[in-house]
Each structure stands twice: as C-alpha cells, then as structure tokens.
Design an enzyme around this catalytic site. Structure first.
Site, short mmCIF file in Angstrom:
data_model
loop_
_atom_site.label_atom_id
_atom_site.label_comp_id
_atom_site.label_asym_id
_atom_site.label_seq_id
_atom_site.Cartn_x
_atom_site.Cartn_y
_atom_site.Cartn_z
N GLU A 81 -3.23 -57.71 -121.02
CA GLU A 81 -4.24 -58.57 -120.41
C GLU A 81 -3.88 -60.06 -120.39
O GLU A 81 -4.51 -60.86 -121.08
CB GLU A 81 -5.58 -58.38 -121.13
CG GLU A 81 -6.09 -56.96 -121.05
CD GLU A 81 -7.52 -56.82 -121.55
OE1 GLU A 81 -8.04 -57.77 -122.16
OE2 GLU A 81 -8.13 -55.76 -121.31
N GLU A 97 -7.07 -48.84 -121.47
CA GLU A 97 -8.20 -49.16 -122.36
C GLU A 97 -9.51 -48.89 -121.64
O GLU A 97 -9.67 -49.27 -120.47
CB GLU A 97 -8.21 -50.64 -122.77
CG GLU A 97 -7.23 -51.02 -123.82
CD GLU A 97 -7.37 -52.48 -124.27
OE1 GLU A 97 -8.47 -53.07 -124.11
OE2 GLU A 97 -6.37 -53.03 -124.76
C1 GAL Z 1 -9.48 -55.95 -124.50
C2 GAL Z 1 -8.36 -56.16 -125.50
C3 GAL Z 1 -8.50 -55.36 -126.76
C4 GAL Z 1 -9.93 -55.20 -127.23
C5 GAL Z 1 -10.86 -54.83 -126.10
C6 GAL Z 1 -12.33 -54.75 -126.46
O1 GAL Z 1 -9.66 -57.11 -123.77
O2 GAL Z 1 -7.13 -55.84 -124.92
O3 GAL Z 1 -7.66 -55.93 -127.72
O4 GAL Z 1 -10.33 -56.23 -127.98
O5 GAL Z 1 -10.72 -55.72 -125.03
O6 GAL Z 1 -12.93 -55.99 -126.44
#
Ligand code: GAL
Length: 454
Positions: free
Chosen positions: A177, A365
């Site tokens: 990200e 994710e």
């Molecule tokens: C994303 C990040 C993760 C985690 C997730 C939930 O932006 O890559 O490390 O924190 O969000 O907030």
C-alpha cells in the site's frame, strides 16, 4: 448471520472458486513480531514514531506485539490446524540490514529462514512482502522515501531478500500500500515517520513508484520462477450527490486513492489530468523515470475494506474533495469507523481487472475489526464472520463475472498492533490476550477453517 445485502443466498463454498484459487492470511512484521531490539535488530521508523507521546492510541507500540518472533512455530502450527495453506508476512528491513544498507545481520536472516522452513514443513506456502512500512530510522534520518537515494537503499534490501529467501519463496509482493505509507506517513503525518506536506509527499510518491518497479526487476532477475506482485489499498468511491462538483471531487479522490501507484507501473504515467498538483512531481523526475516506473507484475494485490462517499469541499487544498465520514452516514461500521459495504470489493476487482496490463489479481488483504467479547473463553464474533462471508461472496461474484481473481487473504491471522490505533481494533481470526499472549480461535477462525477445508 445477515445475508441481507446479498442476493445470492446459495451457501459459500471454497470449491466454487476453483482448484487453483489460493486461500490465506496476511500479516506484517511490525504488527506481529515484537523483539524490536533483539539479536541485532535496529530501530525502524515505527519503533521511533510509536515511542513518541501522542502518536499512537494510548501511547502503545509494537515492542512486544504478538511476540511472533518467539512464537512463530506455535502460530504456524495454529494456521495449519485451521487449514491455512498460504501465509503472507513481511521482512523487517532493520532485522536483516540494521544499518539500512551494508552489513547483513545473520540472525535476522536466520529468523526468516526458520519461519520459511517451518511454513514449508507445515505445507504452508510463504508469500513475502518486501516492504510493509518499517523503514530503518537511520535511512529516515537521511530523508527516507523523500530522498532519491532510497532507490539504491531499497534495491539493496530487495536484493538481500531475493538472494537469501528466493530459493524457497516464490510468491513476492514488492510494496504494501504505497498510497497509505506516503499519504499517512509523508503528507498527513499520522503514520511514521510523521512528516507533513507536499514537499515530503510528492518525492516519496515518485520514489515509491520507482522502487515498486525496481523491486520487481530485481526479483525477476534473482528468483527463478517467481510470482511477482505488489499491493494497493483501494476503496470504491461514490460521489455524495449527482452534482457536477461532487462528481469531480469523487474523480479526484479515485485518482489519488485507487490509480496513483498502479497507472505509472502500467506505463500510463500519473493521473495528472484529474489531480493537477501531481504535475509538481516533475521536479523530481529524471528522463528515464517514466520507463523505469514500468514493470510487468504477475499479479496485483488488491486490498479493500470499505467504500468512501466523497463530496466537493472548497476548504481542502489541492483536491477540493472531502470524505463524508461513515460515522455521519448511519451505516454499519467497524471499529475503524469504516463502513461495512461488501459490494466495494467486487467493484474494485472489476476496476483493476479492466486495465489490460493487469494479468492476475489476488485479494491480499480484506477483513474487519470489531469489539470482540470473550464469554466463557469463547468469542462469538458474528459481525466479523458475516463481514468475511459477505465480502468473499462478492469476490465470487466478480470471479463469476469474468474477473481474473485467483486468491484471497484475510487481514489478519491474530489480533495485532494496528498502527496509529494501537491494540484497540481487533482484526484477527484468532484473539490475543496481550497480557499473557494466549491465543484463542474466534468463531470467525473456525468458520474460515471450515470454508477453506479441502
Ligand atoms: C492495511 C495495512 C495493514 C493493516 C490493515 C487494516 O492498510 O496494509 O497493515 O493495518 O490495513 O487496517
């Protein structure tokens, strides 16, 4: 479980995604490892940022986190017991290169070798993110991502990762990200290193774009049969009204949040026609940079949690666009105050798939934080289970409509250190009691294990 938003009421089955679809869980070094100064590790920007008062919820930090550094075997065994066959984790730069560059820390390499080998022993495929936000402080002291020398520093780090782990690790993600670590870290100052303003943000963006491609080229050269990706945060953007001003504002927000890092890698340059301030990147541009920003990734990692409603705002400099907070919209929200909106993920998958240069997509994710309550040793997290169910169903919908999406990773395995929010938001399939480090599988963990069971 509420299926209210879903028209497809057939039961969700992993076999409907096809045999080659990968199911996994995602994590990041600083959020889980702890042992922040053990065995030669030096301080990262997150160690320093979280040590300063007022930066993190209740002044918490990742000094111990989930103690994964010591408990990795226990956690990997727990994954195995949950039928998890793909584990995404990141390499802590300061564990393997304590000076940022130069001497390699053997103990740091040994730790990741142990993690990788134990995964393989347990039939779990490692998916490695090279950079998940924990830049060495020693490099930040020289300007960090805003200094063009990061191209050399990052190349060295990527080379160390590829040469030490590439014999066993085939699935790689270069950056996690970049919009978040440049936006929150170098523009808003709410994440490490806490820098603010365009003069930090714009060079950081440009250097991240170049490192993204450079990292890809390094992996291609050094890792035989590598599956190389990089990850992007993304949110469906909806204008608040059909007024022209709101539509323009939404377009700008979309360019910043969803297109800024992908399009240069595809040879399309920066989306300057929608966000004119990006023209100022020219100042940091060398003639070869447009070409050097391009890399043919094997896959794009899509990371989606929510959608945003955007309206015009005269008071927001450069963008003239403002997010209408979910807390003001009377919608279902998570502990992060993010709207629960499952169609966002299929919209984003469709959007990314429409770029002809995007060959393959993995959801690297997706997940949700809720206020879990333990009753008689059990956590009946129906909210999270429903969230995952409904979002995965949207992934299925996108796949059925022809989107080339071939994997899904839950964020995240255990509750962990959630950056500026500290330990307050709990995202895990597994609960962690941070005073004892005891793990307790939540109902969502049992549910996911059953879903992905072969
Ligand atoms: C994303 C990040 C993760 C985690 C997730 C939930 O932006 O890559 O490390 O924190 O969000 O907030």
């Amino acid at each position: 479980m509420s299926l209210a938003n879903n028209k497809d009421t057939s039961p969700l089955k992993s076999k409907d995604f096809g045999e080659n679809f990968v199911w996994g869980v995602s994590t990041a070094a600083y959020q889980i490892e702890g042992s922040h100064n053990k065995n030669g590790k030096s301080a990262s920007i997150w160690d320093i940022f979280s040590s300063k008062k007022g930066n993190i919820y209740q002044d918490q930090n990742g000094t111990i986190a989930c103690d994964f550094y010591k408990k990795y075997k226990e956690d990997i065994l727990l994954m195995k017991s949950m039928n998890i066959t793909n584990f995404r984790f990141s390499i802590s730069w300061t564990r393997v290169l304590p000076n940022g560059v130069g001497e390699v820390n053997k103990e740091g390499i040994a730790f990741y070798n142990n993690v990788i080998d134990f995964c393989l022993e347990c039939n779990i495929t490692p998916w490695v993110t090279i950079y998940h936000w924990d830049l060495p402080q020693i490099l930040e002291d020289k300007g960090g991502w805003a200094n063009r020398e990061i191209l050399e520093w990052f190349s060295e780090f990527a080379t160390v990762c590829a040469t030490n782990f590439g014999d066993r690790v085939k699935n790689w993600m270069v950056l996690n990200e970049p919009m978040v670590f440049t936006g929150a870290g170098y523009f808003l100052g709410v994440h490490a290193p806490g820098k603010k303003g365009l003069k930090h943000f714009l060079p950081a963006v440009h250097h991240a774009v170049l490192c993204q491609a450079k990292g890809g080229r390094i992996l291609r050269k050094l890792v035989p049969n590598a599956n190389i990706g990089t990850t992007f945060s993304c949110s469906q953007i909806t204008p608040r009204s059909s007024k022209k001003k709101d539509i323009i504002a939404a377009k700008k927000a979309d360019a910043m949040l969803n297109r800024l890092f992908l399009e240069p890698s595809l040879g399309m340059g920066y989306p300057t026609e929608d966000v004119s301030v990006l023209e100022k990147i020219e100042k940091y541009f060398k003639p070869e940079d447009k070409e050097d920003s391009v890399f043919e990734f094997d896959f794009i990692g899509v990371q989606n949690y929510t959608r945003e409603i955007v309206k015009h705002s005269h008071f927001v400099p450069y963008l003239k666009a403002k997010i209408v907070k979910a807390t003001k919209r009377k919608v279902k929200i998570t502990q992060m105050d993010w709207e629960v909106y499952p169609p966002s993920i299929s919209k984003m998958l469709t959007k990314f798939d429409a770029y002809s240069g995007v060959k393959n997509i993995i959801v690297t994710e997706n997940g949700a934080a809720f206020n879990d309550v333990m009753v008689n040793g059990e956590i009946n997290d129906e909210d999270r289970t429903a969230y995952l169910h409904d979002y995965i169903k949207e992934v299925k919908k996108a796949k059925e409509q022809g989107v080339n999406v071939n994997g899904y990773f839950v964020w995240t395995f255990t509750d962990n250190f959630e950056w500026a929010e500290g330990y307050f938001p709990r995202f895990g399939l597994v609960h962690v009691d941070f005073s004892t480090q005891k793990r307790t599988m939540k109902k969502s963990g049992h549910w996911y294990a059953k879903l992905i069971e072969l």
